[in-house]
Write an enzyme that holds these catalytic residues in place. Structure first.
Site, PDB file in Angstrom:
ATOM      1  CD  GLU A 177      13.481   3.316  -2.191  1.00  0.00           C
ATOM      2  OE1 GLU A 177      14.041   2.731  -1.318  1.00  0.00           O
ATOM      3  OE2 GLU A 177      12.397   3.331  -2.758  1.00  0.00           O
ATOM      4  CG  ASN A 196      25.376   2.729  -1.810  1.00  0.00           C
ATOM      5  OD1 ASN A 196      23.657   3.418  -2.934  1.00  0.00           O
ATOM      6  ND2 ASN A 196      25.909   3.963  -2.127  1.00  0.00           N
ATOM      7  CG  HIS A 416       0.534  -1.163   3.775  1.00  0.00           C
ATOM      8  ND1 HIS A 416       1.352  -2.232   3.758  1.00  0.00           N
ATOM      9  CD2 HIS A 416       2.059  -0.069   3.086  1.00  0.00           C
ATOM     10  CE1 HIS A 416       2.816  -2.100   2.936  1.00  0.00           C
ATOM     11  NE2 HIS A 416       2.780  -1.301   2.847  1.00  0.00           N
ATOM     12  CG  HIS A 417      -3.866  -1.182  -1.050  1.00  0.00           C
ATOM     13  ND1 HIS A 417      -5.007  -0.479  -1.655  1.00  0.00           N
ATOM     14  CD2 HIS A 417      -4.408  -1.853   0.010  1.00  0.00           C
ATOM     15  CE1 HIS A 417      -5.994  -0.233  -1.073  1.00  0.00           C
ATOM     16  NE2 HIS A 417      -5.545  -1.372  -0.638  1.00  0.00           N
ATOM     17  CG  HIS A 486       6.567   4.079   0.486  1.00  0.00           C
ATOM     18  ND1 HIS A 486       7.326   3.971   1.284  1.00  0.00           N
ATOM     19  CD2 HIS A 486       5.222   4.940   0.697  1.00  0.00           C
ATOM     20  CE1 HIS A 486       7.486   4.545   2.581  1.00  0.00           C
ATOM     21  NE2 HIS A 486       5.977   5.949   2.407  1.00  0.00           N
ATOM     22  CD  GLU A 487       8.664   1.273  -2.727  1.00  0.00           C
ATOM     23  OE1 GLU A 487       9.633   1.180  -1.705  1.00  0.00           O
ATOM     24  OE2 GLU A 487       7.611   0.614  -2.932  1.00  0.00           O
ATOM     25  CD  GLU A 505      10.394   4.966   0.221  1.00  0.00           C
ATOM     26  OE1 GLU A 505      10.541   4.184   0.960  1.00  0.00           O
ATOM     27  OE2 GLU A 505      10.312   4.338  -1.041  1.00  0.00           O
ATOM     28  CD  GLU A 511      12.628   2.202   3.566  1.00  0.00           C
ATOM     29  OE1 GLU A 511      11.336   1.421   3.355  1.00  0.00           O
ATOM     30  OE2 GLU A 511      12.769   1.477   2.055  1.00  0.00           O
TER      31      GLU A 511
HETATM   32  C1  NOJ Z   1       9.123  -0.599   0.990  1.00  0.00           C
HETATM   33  C2  NOJ Z   1       8.575   0.910   1.438  1.00  0.00           C
HETATM   34  O1  NOJ Z   1       9.178   1.459   0.977  1.00  0.00           O
HETATM   35  C3  NOJ Z   1       8.126   0.531   3.481  1.00  0.00           C
HETATM   36  O2  NOJ Z   1       7.977   1.547   3.682  1.00  0.00           O
HETATM   37  C4  NOJ Z   1       7.554  -0.446   3.591  1.00  0.00           C
HETATM   38  O3  NOJ Z   1       7.046  -1.013   4.364  1.00  0.00           O
HETATM   39  C5  NOJ Z   1       8.332  -1.917   2.813  1.00  0.00           C
HETATM   40  N1  NOJ Z   1       7.982  -1.478   1.719  1.00  0.00           N
HETATM   41  C6  NOJ Z   1       6.709  -3.189   2.510  1.00  0.00           C
HETATM   42  O4  NOJ Z   1       5.613  -2.648   1.601  1.00  0.00           O
HETATM   43 CA    CA Z   2      11.561   2.164  -0.655  1.00  0.00          CA
END
Ligand code: NOJ
Ligand code: CA
Length: 706
Positions: A177, A196, A416-417, A486-487, A505, A511
């Site tokens: 990221e 950053n 969502h996990h 994500h991550e 992601e 975000e």
């Molecule tokens: C990081 C994720 O990229 C984001 O989309 C999510 O809302 C938060 N983590 C919480 O899980």
């Molecule tokens: Ca993220």
């Protein structure tokens, strides 16, 4: 006289033929003959390869090999035992994707090597040469003197021939990221890279970049370096040698072991890939990464349908609501001790609002984050094991009622996990968690791996985590669950083999615009992403923010594009899960641009990239599957420009009702981002349109066939 010579002639011919039989085939050419890979062994028996493109060398002789633990390096004293070539051509179908039919056409060279020294270890190197680039991998065949292998480093070199203009992010072992930098290859300086990102967790251990890393040459040659089929191995970063203009593999390691990869022979490494084209648009159209992966191993995935979705998400990033409820842990159990702060976002009532809105607007999914207990301790806590359980809802969220209501409205709830990178807790609970989803008829989960990996010392992109991500997805498939991580680990085309790996992601997403102290993603971000990160695979970027400045929530943050560009992203950035990320009230206040999100497809029959320059602009046209409709999106960086669209890709003899959503005359990403002009006209194959894009702007066109 003639009779005397005849036997001699026969002997001569026989010798010639047998020599020809022994000619060792050491080069291979792409089907269109533009790319050539040559393989060789130097005087020390070191394997090396060269790549040329249209008569020009793009990779000078570059060494290949490994350092291993317990044995001497596997990088010299090799002799070629055998080489073989073959041609392969098939057309396969993507169950969902940027296009339905994919041509997989390559020529292959397989080189079988053996050490001349006493261990006589064997190593095969396989090159596949396509019209759009090359892939090669190491194959370790079964053998006597190599059983378990502990790789301390892979030494794959790419010695380049030009100081390319390079679009790169640092080789961070934990996150992708970062903002892209554009420099000459020789000026890549990751040590001084200003971290950053509020989420950055790792220093960047070497002067290295992450992949895909894309380069543009003075004659317009485009190169992008990446990998394909990353399974049971560590992610590869590329170390940069500025003087030599070369890249060298540096595998992601672990603080817990003195090797980077452990494998059991026989096995194959991931493919090391270079997409090589004459233009930026061809890079985006390239299917090299998916083609290098194995065909579908999980069978029918029609239980997952590509979808647009809304969700309880942006409101948390804006600070309007929270993930957590305000519980406390009493005797090891999350308990409502009367400290609820009243800001919790995932309430039954709020989710119903998203369901109603989605069902009215042709949006199939609703993501609900912050529905389960544990969010009070998800971030900033050292010990995060045992905090989340993925089955227990907060008291104000009625899972039964919500899923029943959604079903009635023709909407699917997306699970969502957030694992908070506590891998053991997640691993133990996956079966229970996916079974719960199955019970409720949920077919997609967004997973998250925020924070430093537990166990300590592991990194997001090392072998341990590669296996965590892949095994979670493979397990999820048994429950008809598709995964959007994500991550994540980077995309390497595994969606071909496991088509329940739908999106991820792995970049600075939307975000960052909500809260990043550095002001969010600059206008050039996505015109770079389209030619770098997007070459790896689908992106859950979460576009569609209409309230660009959101001053009522965050005065110092904003989205750094125009509203028209937010619409264009539904076409430009590919994902089979495409979020309409803004708040319901912001969409309801803007019904005209919302019409585009309602209409736009999310699963494609065909994709053509009409024009583009890496980091500057890109225009993409996509034809929806199962309809005759086309959609066009175009985005630009901080520079305003005019783009001409030639509609020759449309069907002969057909007329389309087009709606054009473009930047208003005085639009500007910062000064006037929401100025948008919406025009209707009919379009045919012979039409051409010239459209002005504002600074940080874009346009979106829907073409509905009459
Ligand atoms: C990081 C994720 O990229 C984001 O989309 C999510 O809302 C938060 N983590 C919480 O899980
Ligand atoms: Ca993220």
């Amino acid at each position: 006289m003639r009779f005397v010579f005849k036997p001699l002639l026969i002997i001569f011919l026989t010798v010639l033929i047998s020599c020809q039989n022994e000619v060792v085939e050491k080069s291979v050419t792409s089907p269109n003959s533009e790319l050539i890979v040559e393989f060789n062994i130097n005087e020390s028996g070191q394997p090396q390869y060269t790549v040329s493109f249209n008569g020009k060398i793009v990779v000078k002789p570059s060494l290949l090999g490994f350092d291993v633990k317990y044995q001497k390096a596997l990088d010299k004293d090799f002799t070629i035992v055998k080489t073989s070539t073959r041609s392969f051509n098939e057309t396969w179908q993507m169950p969902w994707g940027e296009q339905l039919n994919v041509e997989n056409y390559y020529n292959e060279l397989k080189v079988e090597l053996e050490e001349s020294s006493e261990l006589k270890r064997k190593l095969n190197i396989v090159f596949r040469v396509y019209d759009d680039g090359i892939g090669f991998r190491y194959e370790f065949p079964e053998q006597d003197n190599l059983k378990d292998i502990y790789i301390t480093e892979e030494h794959t070199n790419f010695n380049l021939t030009e100081d390319y203009k390079t679009f790169w992010i640092p080789g961070d072992w934990d996150i992708y990221e970062h903002l892209y930098s554009t420099t000459k290859l020789s000026e890549i300086d990751t040590e001084n890279y200003k971290v950053n990102s509020a989420l950055a967790q790792t220093s960047i251990p070497n002067k290295a970049v992450n992949t895909p890393v894309t380069m543009v040459g003075s004659d317009g040659t485009h190169l992008s370096f990446h990998e394909a089929g990353l399974l049971n191995y560590s992610g590869m970063t590329l170390g940069v040698d500025a003087n030599e203009l070369s890249l060298k593999s540096i595998l992601v390691g672990s603080d817990n072991r003195d090797y980077k990869v452990k494998q059991t022979v026989p096995f194959n490494t991931p493919w090391r890939t270079i997409q090589i084209t004459k233009s930026g648009p061809e890079l985006i159209e390239s299917n090299l990464i998916v083609n290098l992966n194995e065909p579908n191993k999980i069978g029918d995935v029609s239980w997952f349908t590509p979808m647009k979705y809304t969700g309880v998400w942006w409101e948390m990033h804006l600070g309007k609501s929270s993930w957590d409820y305000g519980m406390e842990k009493v005797n090891g159990k999350w308990t409502d001790t009367g400290k609820a702060h009243g800001k919790h976002g995932a309430t039954t009532e709020n989710v119903k609002r998203f369901i109603d809105f989605s069902s009215k607007n042709n949006i199939k999914g609703v993501l609900v984050e912050g529905w389960n207990t544990g969010w009070e301790e998800w971030i900033g806590f050292e010990d995060r094991e045992g905090v989340f359980d993925f089955v227990t809802p907060y008291p104000d969220y009625d899972l039964d009622e919500v899923t029943k209501y959604a079903k009635e409205k023709g909407v699917e709830i997306i699970m969502h996990h957030e694992t908070s990178a506590a891998t053991q807790t997640y691993e133990k609970q996956q079966d229970t968690a996916y079974a719960l989803m199955k019970k409720y008829g949920m077919h997609a989960v967004k997973s998250g791996y925020v924070g430093k990996i537990i166990p300590k010392g592991e990194y997001h992109h090392g072998q341990y985590m590669v296996n965590q991500y892949n095994e979670a997805a493979i397990k999820a498939a048994n429950y008809q669950v598709a995964v959007n991580a994500h991550e994540p680990i980077k995309a390497t085309g595994l969606r071909r083999t496991y088509p329940n790996i739908i999106s991820r992601e792995g970049l600075r997403g939307q975000e960052f615009n909500a809260w990043s102290p550095d002001g969010g993603n600059p206008p050039e971000h996505l015109p770079i992403v389209a030619f770098t990160r997007m070459l790896a695979g689908p992106i859950d970027f979460t576009p569609g923010i209409f309230n660009i400045k959101f001053d009522e929530y965050r005065k110092t943050n904003q989205v750094n594009t125009t509203l028209a560009q937010q619409l264009a992203l539904y076409v430009v950035i590919y994902s089979p899960m495409q979020m309409a990320a803004d708040l319901v009230e912001h969409y309801e206040a803007n019904p005209e641009p919302l019409q585009f999100i309602k209409d736009v497809g999310v699963d494609w029959e065909k994709t053509t990239v009409l024009n583009g320059e890496v980091g500057d602009f890109v225009t993409i046209a996509r034809k929806e599957r199962n309809t005759e409709n086309w959609f066009v999106g175009s985005i630009t960086d901080e520079n305003s420009r005019e783009i001409t669209v030639d509609f020759k890709f449309l069907d002969e003899g057909a007329t389309y009702n087009a709606v054009i959503y473009k930047d208003g005359n005085d639009a500007h990403w910062n000064d006037n981002p929401t100025a948008i002009d919406i025009e209707k006209q009919t379009i045919t194959k012979d039409s051409k349109l010239t459209i002005k894009l504002a600074e940080g702007g874009g346009f979106a066109i829907s073409l509905l066939k009459q």
